[in-house]
Design an enzyme around this catalytic site. Structure first.
Site, PDB file in Angstrom:
ATOM      1  N   ASP A 171       0.796  -1.368  -0.192  1.00 42.89           N
ATOM      2  CA  ASP A 171      -0.063  -0.027   0.071  1.00 42.89           C
ATOM      3  C   ASP A 171       0.690   1.460   0.057  1.00 42.89           C
ATOM      4  O   ASP A 171       1.777   1.303   0.812  1.00 42.89           O
ATOM      5  CB  ASP A 171      -1.030  -0.061   1.114  1.00 42.89           C
ATOM      6  N   GLU A 215      -4.712   2.526  -4.372  1.00 44.27           N
ATOM      7  CA  GLU A 215      -3.078   2.423  -4.240  1.00 44.27           C
ATOM      8  C   GLU A 215      -2.595   1.380  -3.622  1.00 44.27           C
ATOM      9  O   GLU A 215      -1.443   1.232  -3.115  1.00 44.27           O
ATOM     10  CB  GLU A 215      -2.933   3.636  -2.904  1.00 44.27           C
TER      11      GLU A 215
END
Length: 308
Positions: A171, A215
């Site tokens: 992430d 993301e």
């Protein structure tokens, strides 16, 4: 350009020789002389098309076709039955089992070449459309659907020998802040650069990096032991830091960083592929709790993984 690989299955070697002579100028050819051997060769070679005899001792062509279509890795491989049977009932049965065409023996070379070429062309078009459906438009990596499909295929393949499978989920740290500060165009550019770095870290042909969503990214690493997967995750963190993408809104660094979770287990038929995602996600949250810009991982036995 890679030549298509054709698997010829027939218990009569003379038939294999005839068909091979017809096709070998334009195709790679492998063969099997029994149903049992056909399934083994198909799993090892992953052919582009299978020419399958119906009448064979032991497992006949119908049963081979049924097992091929039940196999997640081989289900999309076109099957053309080749047989001396000429009755309509036999043809219907083969098509109902998932065969794409039917050719009677003795085969006519011109007709066989044309049918093989046509079905390979159709398969290539289907594959191209399928590729578009599993590709993330922004980064060019696979998307979530790609991840789920490939994970199921690899878990099934590796389960046959109890081999290792590792999954990384990572992430981008404080990405919402990045977007708020620099704008969505720069956010997209950031994700594209992260994706490229991630893709460069995939050193084996069967390793896959995908954009999991937003993301978040993921890597499927068949055959990679836990410490190797942990080392790869650490190298990914280093690669992304080395991009030097400014991020003044981050709490941990003046540039873009990522946090990663790693899960490894030996594949077992009874363990659902999604368990690796759940496990890697838990490790990701553990890494975030430890301060971000780090890696957390665990090796799971089959029981612990199945219970997640």
């Amino acid at each position: 350009m890679r030549r298509p690989n054709i698997l010829i299955v027939d218990d009569e070697v003379s038939n294999i020789e005839i068909i091979s002579a017809i096709l070998e100028d334009d195709h790679e050819v492998c063969f099997a002389t029994s149903g049992e051997e056909a399934l083994q060769v198909a799993r090892a070679e992953l052919p582009d098309l299978i020419l399958l005899d119906v009448l064979m001792p032991g497992i006949d062509g119908y049963e081979v076709c049924r097992q091929l279509k039940a196999d997640a890795v081989l289900a999309d491989v076109p099957v053309i039955f080749t047989t001396a049977l000429g009755d309509q009932e036999a043809e219907v049965k083969g098509l109902e089992l998932g065969a794409i065409d039917y050719v009677t023996k003795p085969v006519a070379p011109v007709i066989l070449r044309a049918r093989v070429r046509n079905h390979l062309d159709m398969k290539r078009m289907r594959d191209e459309l399928a590729e578009l459906a599993v590709t993330d438009a922004l980064t060019g990596l696979g998307n979530r659907r790609c991840l789920e499909t490939r994970l199921a295929q690899e878990a099934a393949r590796l389960a046959a020998r109890g081999e290792m499978l590792s999954v990384i989920i990572l992430d981008v740290d404080f990405f919402k802040r990045f977007n708020d500060l620099y704008g969505h165009a720069e956010g997209d550019r950031c994700l594209t650069m992260v994706a490229a770095a991630l893709n460069r870290a995939m050193h084996r042909s069967n390793h896959l990096a995908v954009r999991y969503g937003g993301e978040e990214f993921a890597c499927i690493l068949p055959g990679l032991a836990h410490e190797e997967a942990m080392e790869m995750a650490r190298s990914i963190l280093t690669r992304i830091q080395a991009l030097g993408i400014p991020h003044s809104a981050s709490d941990i660094a003046p540039h873009v960083t990522v946090t990663a979770g790693v899960a490894t287990a030996a594949c077992r038929a009874e363990v659902e592929p999604q368990r690796w995602i759940v496990a890697a996600d838990r490790q990701l949250y553990a890494a975030k709790a430890a301060g971000r810009n780090t890696v957390s991982g665990r090796f799971y036995d089959a029981v612990a993984l199945a219970e997640l």
